[in-house]
Design an enzyme around this catalytic site. Structure first.
Site, short mmCIF file in Angstrom:
data_model
loop_
_atom_site.label_atom_id
_atom_site.label_comp_id
_atom_site.label_asym_id
_atom_site.label_seq_id
_atom_site.Cartn_x
_atom_site.Cartn_y
_atom_site.Cartn_z
N SER A 174 4.91 7.71 10.11
CA SER A 174 5.01 8.53 11.32
C SER A 174 4.97 7.67 12.58
O SER A 174 4.41 6.57 12.58
CB SER A 174 3.88 9.54 11.36
OG SER A 174 2.64 8.86 11.44
N THR A 175 5.52 8.21 13.64
CA THR A 175 5.52 7.49 14.92
C THR A 175 4.08 7.31 15.41
O THR A 175 3.72 6.24 15.92
CB THR A 175 6.40 8.24 15.93
OG1 THR A 175 7.74 8.25 15.40
CG2 THR A 175 6.42 7.58 17.29
N GLU B 189 10.02 16.15 15.21
CA GLU B 189 10.35 15.95 13.79
C GLU B 189 9.60 16.98 12.95
O GLU B 189 8.38 17.04 12.96
CB GLU B 189 9.95 14.53 13.35
CG GLU B 189 10.37 14.24 11.92
CD GLU B 189 10.10 12.80 11.50
OE1 GLU B 189 8.95 12.35 11.60
OE2 GLU B 189 11.06 12.14 11.07
N CYS C 218 13.54 10.63 6.90
CA CYS C 218 13.44 10.23 8.30
C CYS C 218 14.79 10.34 9.02
O CYS C 218 14.82 10.58 10.21
CB CYS C 218 12.88 8.82 8.40
SG CYS C 218 13.73 7.65 7.34
N LYS D 43 0.85 -1.20 0.00
CA LYS D 43 0.00 0.00 0.00
C LYS D 43 0.89 1.24 0.00
O LYS D 43 1.46 1.62 1.01
CB LYS D 43 -0.91 0.05 1.23
CG LYS D 43 -1.93 1.17 1.09
CD LYS D 43 -2.34 1.76 2.42
CE LYS D 43 -1.80 3.11 2.73
NZ LYS D 43 -1.83 4.17 1.74
N GLU E 62 9.37 1.36 10.91
CA GLU E 62 10.45 2.33 10.69
C GLU E 62 9.79 3.70 10.76
O GLU E 62 9.01 4.06 9.88
CB GLU E 62 11.10 2.05 9.32
CG GLU E 62 12.46 2.70 9.19
CD GLU E 62 12.39 4.13 8.70
OE1 GLU E 62 12.37 5.04 9.57
OE2 GLU E 62 12.35 4.34 7.51
N GLY F 245 2.50 4.55 13.45
CA GLY F 245 3.17 3.32 13.88
C GLY F 245 2.56 2.79 15.17
O GLY F 245 2.34 1.57 15.31
#
Ligand code: TXE
Length: 489
Positions: free
Chosen positions: A234-235, A385, A289, A180, A255, A238
């Protein structure tokens, strides 16, 4: 300039070896021009179900997992040849959809091809372990087998590049795949899916469903027929994926984001350090990243170094990604540009000193390369970030000071060190808490080298043997030799 000219393409999904028409559409406006560059299918949970069923059938009954490693390697090498032929076209698709300089997009595609080549080598080198002398005359074999159906969730910053970090390793291991791509940059994934199918990956072994994170990504993560999810993004997403995957006991590799330090010691080769520091943060417009977004510079050289850096940052060519001299392209979307500009405002409000940049450039989603000095670890631009061309500089004294500042972050993806002192280089490399460390170079990758993060930057590795093995399962097989003693005596 490029030899390829693209017209606006309309993509469907790619399921069970065929392109499947969209029920809903996403218009992609190129970030550099605001003009329509492609139309993607807006997938639904039903599309995901069809793709996962095809991948499941291809795994449970199809030839791909049952081919020998050498046979899979031959197909992957045919993919390499096909990718070489279409490399310029795929690079152009990414350049238009991401707004990144075409030369950088070409590098991404070359990187992806390198992963296919290395994965072909790994496919021929799948092996487990043998224990010849277990107790009671038994032997033990540890087999390594494909993990099953793998979902690959890919972000927008390196569409072909991150596709290359995942897909060939999954295929080499014998997994079948549903990929995806991001809803913003789906073209290259569909093109590559078609191309690798023509090159010999059997129908159903590689599928692509395009569309939004919810429902498409969400349905993939929740599907009981997906065995493994490899996610880059993104965290926050995730964390959502980790929670959703727990419900169906599937394995995941994440990641996630980063806030990497780029550390310059007074004894560094300053020409290299200036050049590398600029690249580290402004490459891909900072939408990277591992971007070295925190410049930590040793006090003794800080003023001179920052002067040189700011001057050079002001000379970078920002604008048209298709121009031969393009160095910094557009940001991915209006929303993202707003987010980046809000960090510039936050830097000013919190008292950091703007050395250069800080403004939007006319004519597209472009932002000037921006450098703040006097940043402290409490400021948001030091901690969060930004994912744009914004560098936050702070100063340190000595190795202890550098380690303390560099590790003062929730993230742990990459760090760069510039020094000519071997003791400093090695002790920094050992003490930095991140999945990658670069010394006198920055942002390098190689297919052989695993990539991933410590702390909030995720877990699991991709690329390298470790990334390949992530797509495998271990099976312990015990075999008794000869007649054994009765169990109950
Ligand atoms: O990321 P998302 P976004 C960081 C960067 C950026 C921020 C937000 O800081 O500003 O993330 O970007 C899919 N279940 N990175 O919103 O949402 C989504 O469709 C399953 C770092 O674009 O994480 C896309 O394919 N999938 C980064 C992919 O996840 C879901 C690269 C990434 O999107 C989903 C990009 C869900 N519930 C952004 N929701 C890096 N590590 O390189 C979304 N997705």
């Amino acid at each position: 300039m490029s030899s390829v000219e693209l017209t606006v393409r309309e993509y469907g999904h790619f399921i069970d070896g065929e392109e499947v028409a969209a029920t809903g559409q996403i218009d992609r406006l190129g970030p550099a021009t605001g003009e329509l560059v492609a139309r993607f299918a807006a997938g639904t949970a039903t599309d995901v179900e069809a793709a996962v069923s095809a991948a499941r059938r291809a795994f449970d009954r199809g030839p791909w997992p049952r081919l020998s490693g050498a046979e899979r390697a031959r197909v992957l090498l045919d993919c390499v040849a096909a990718l070489h032929e279409r490399a310029e076209e795929i690079a152009m698709i990414d350049a238009l959809e991401v707004g990144k300089p075409l030369r950088q997009a070409r590098g991404d595609v070359a990187g992806a091809i390198g992963h296919f080549e290395y994965a072909a080598a790994l496919a021929q080198d799948i092996h487990g372990e043998t224990f010849t002398d277990l107790e009671n005359g038994r032997m033990g074999f540890v087999f390594r087998e494909p993990a099953g159906v793998a979902a690959l969730i890919i972000p927008w910053n390196f569409p072909a590049g991150i596709f290359g970090q995942k897909a060939p390793y999954a295929l080499a291991a014998g997994c079948t795949v549903v990929a995806k791509p991001s809803e913003l940059t789906s073209g290259s994934a569909v093109e590559i899916a078609r191309l690798i199918t023509e090159a010999g990956v059997p129908a159903g072994a590689f599928n692509v469903v395009t569309g939004y994170g919810d429902p498409v990504g969400q349905a993939l993560v929740e599907s009981p027929d997906v065995d493994f999810v490899s996610f880059t993004g993104s965290t926050a997403t995730g964390q959502r994926i980790a929670a959703a995957a727990a419900g169906s006991h599937k394995r995941i590799a994440l990641e996630l984001g980063g806030k990497s330090a780029n550390i310059v010691f007074a004894d560094a080769d300053l020409d290299d350090a200036v050049d590398g520091s600029l690249f580290s943060v402004f490459y891909n417009a900072g939408e990277c990243c591992v971007a070295g977004t925190r410049l930590l510079v040793e006090e003794a050289i800080a003023d001179e170094f920052l002067d040189r850096l700011a001057r050079r940052a002001g000379e970078l060519t920002v604008g048209d990604p298709l121009a031969d001299d393009a160095q910094v392209g557009a940001l991915i979307s209006p929303d993202h540009l707003e987010k980046v500009m809000s960090y510039v405002a936050s830097g000013k409000e919190e008292g950091a000193r703007l050395l250069t940049g800080g403004a939007q450039v006319d004519g597209g989603l472009f932002v000037e390369p921006t450098i703040f000095d006097g940043v402290t670890p409490q400021m948001r631009i030091f901690r969060e970030e930004i994912f744009g061309p914004v560098l936050s500089a702070a100063r340190f004294e000595g190795v202890e000071g550098a380690v303390a500042l560099a590790n003062d972050t929730p993230y742990g993806l990459g760090n760069t060190v510039w020094t000519k002192n071997v003791d400093t280089a090695l002790s920094m490399a050992k003490r930095l808490r991140s999945g990658s460390v670069w010394v006198n170079t920055s942002l390098d990758t190689a297919p052989q080298m695993p990539f991933g993060g410590f702390k909030a930057s995720g877990h699991g590795r991709e690329m390298g043997r470790a990334g390949f093995e992530a797509f495998t399962e271990l099976k312990s097989c015990y075999i008794a030799i000869g007649k054994r003693d009765p169990y109950f005596g």
